[in-house]
Design a protein around this motif. Structure first.
Motif, PDB file in Angstrom:
ATOM      1  N   ARG A 225       0.950  -1.065   0.189  1.00  0.00           N
ATOM      2  CA  ARG A 225       0.184   0.180   0.463  1.00  0.00           C
ATOM      3  C   ARG A 225       1.040   1.241   0.345  1.00  0.00           C
ATOM      4  O   ARG A 225       1.720   1.202   0.782  1.00  0.00           O
ATOM      5  CB  ARG A 225      -0.999  -0.424   0.794  1.00  0.00           C
ATOM      6  N   VAL A 226       0.682   2.622  -1.122  1.00  0.00           N
ATOM      7  CA  VAL A 226       0.926   3.744  -0.976  1.00  0.00           C
ATOM      8  C   VAL A 226      -0.319   4.853   0.377  1.00  0.00           C
ATOM      9  O   VAL A 226      -1.017   4.888   0.236  1.00  0.00           O
ATOM     10  CB  VAL A 226       1.305   3.823  -2.512  1.00  0.00           C
ATOM     11  N   GLY A 227       0.865   5.627   0.653  1.00  0.00           N
ATOM     12  CA  GLY A 227       0.057   6.170   1.156  1.00  0.00           C
ATOM     13  C   GLY A 227       1.404   7.739   0.798  1.00  0.00           C
ATOM     14  O   GLY A 227       1.996   7.743   0.513  1.00  0.00           O
ATOM     15  N   SER A 228       0.199   8.803   1.163  1.00  0.00           N
ATOM     16  CA  SER A 228       1.197  10.588   0.721  1.00  0.00           C
ATOM     17  C   SER A 228       0.127  11.204   1.700  1.00  0.00           C
ATOM     18  O   SER A 228      -1.563  10.726   1.295  1.00  0.00           O
ATOM     19  CB  SER A 228       0.551  10.059  -1.174  1.00  0.00           C
ATOM     20  N   TRP A 229       1.253  12.317   1.849  1.00  0.00           N
ATOM     21  CA  TRP A 229      -0.264  13.788   1.941  1.00  0.00           C
ATOM     22  C   TRP A 229      -0.832  14.462   1.106  1.00  0.00           C
ATOM     23  O   TRP A 229      -1.718  14.684   1.562  1.00  0.00           O
ATOM     24  CB  TRP A 229       0.951  14.523   3.341  1.00  0.00           C
ATOM     25  N   ASN A 230      -0.164  14.391  -0.069  1.00  0.00           N
ATOM     26  CA  ASN A 230      -0.769  14.991  -1.039  1.00  0.00           C
ATOM     27  C   ASN A 230      -1.090  13.692  -1.985  1.00  0.00           C
ATOM     28  O   ASN A 230      -0.549  13.838  -2.818  1.00  0.00           O
ATOM     29  CB  ASN A 230       0.103  16.203  -2.050  1.00  0.00           C
TER      30      ASN A 230
END
Length: 204
Positions: free
Chosen positions: A101-106
Motif C-alpha cells: 500500500r502507498v500513503g501520501s499527504w498530498n
C-alpha cells in the motif's frame, strides 16, 4: 435553494476575505454552482420569448468553447508544474502497481490517476488519522494500514512544522525511508516528488 446559495456565497466571501491566500481554484470551484443558481434567478423569472432561448444557448456554447481553449492551455503550460509531477507519479503507479500500500499527504492527484488506492495521510479526506496526528503517532496508523511506500515531496519529510502538525515527527521512522524514484525536480517550491519505501525491518 436560491436563499441557501446566496447565504453560501456571502459566508464564502466573509471567510476567505480573512485569509485571501487560501483562495485557490480547487477551492473556489465549489462556489461555481451556487453562483450559477443565483445568476439563473432573473432568467427563470422573466417571460421567455422565442428569441431569448436560442440567444442564451448560443452564449452558453461560446462560453464553453472559450473554457475548452483555456483547459487546453492549462494542459500544455500548467501554472502549477508540481501538480504535473503528481499526475505523472499517479500514472506511474497505475501502470506499475507496487507490492504494497502507498500513503501520501498530498494524495489527491496521485490517488486519482493511480486508481483510488493511495491512502491519504493528512486527514483532508481521511478522518481515521486525526487521533494519530494529534498524538504524534501517525507511524502507528501507517503500520496498522500496512503502508509500505510513501510518495510525496521531500519537504514533507524535512519541514519541522509539517512533521509536527502531521503527527509523524519520528526520526526513527523518517530515517527508515529509502528513496526509490523521483518525479521531476525543477520546481522552485515543491521539490523532489519522491517515492520512498519503508524499511522492511523497521520496528514501528
Amino acid at each position: 435553494i436560491w436563499i441557501a446559495c446566496i447565504v453560501t456565497v456571502i459566508v464564502y466571501i466573509l471567510i476567505y476575505s480573512r485569509s485571501p491566500n487560501a483562495v485557490q481554484i480547487w477551492y473556489t470551484a465549489n462556489i461555481f454552482i451556487p453562483l450559477f443558481l443565483i445568476f439563473s434567478i432573473p432568467w427563470i423569472l422573466i417571460e421567455k420569448s422565442s428569441l431569448s432561448t436560442p440567444v442564451c444557448l448560443l452564449a452558453l456554447l461560446c462560453l464553453l468553447f472559450k473554457q475548452a481553449q483555456y483547459a487546453k492551455h492549462i494542459r500544455e503550460l500548467p501554472p502549477w508544474p508540481d501538480q504535473l509531477a503528481m499526475l505523472h507519479a499517479g500514472q506511474f503507479l497505475a501502470k506499475k502497481p507496487l507490492p504494497g500500500r502507498v500513503g501520501s499527504w498530498n494524495a489527491g492527484i496521485i490517488g486519482y490517476f493511480e486508481g483510488g488506492r493511495v491512502i491519504n495521510l493528512d486527514g483532508l479526506v481521511n478522518n481515521d488519522i486525526y487521533s494519530y496526528a494529534r498524538k504524534n503517532t501517525l507511524v502507528q496508523y501507517i503500520r496498522k494500514e500496512n503502508v509500505v511506500y510513501i510518495l510525496d515531496f521531500a519537504d514533507m519529510l524535512t519541514n519541522e512544522e509539517k512533521k509536527s502538525r502531521g503527527g509523524y515527527n519520528d526520526s526513527l521512522f523518517l530515517s527508515s525511508l529509502s528513496p526509490i524514484q523521483t518525479f521531476h525536480d525543477e520546481f522552485p517550491v515543491w521539490k523532489r516528488l519522491t517515492l520512498y519505501q519503508v524499511a522492511i525491518n523497521f520496528p514501528f
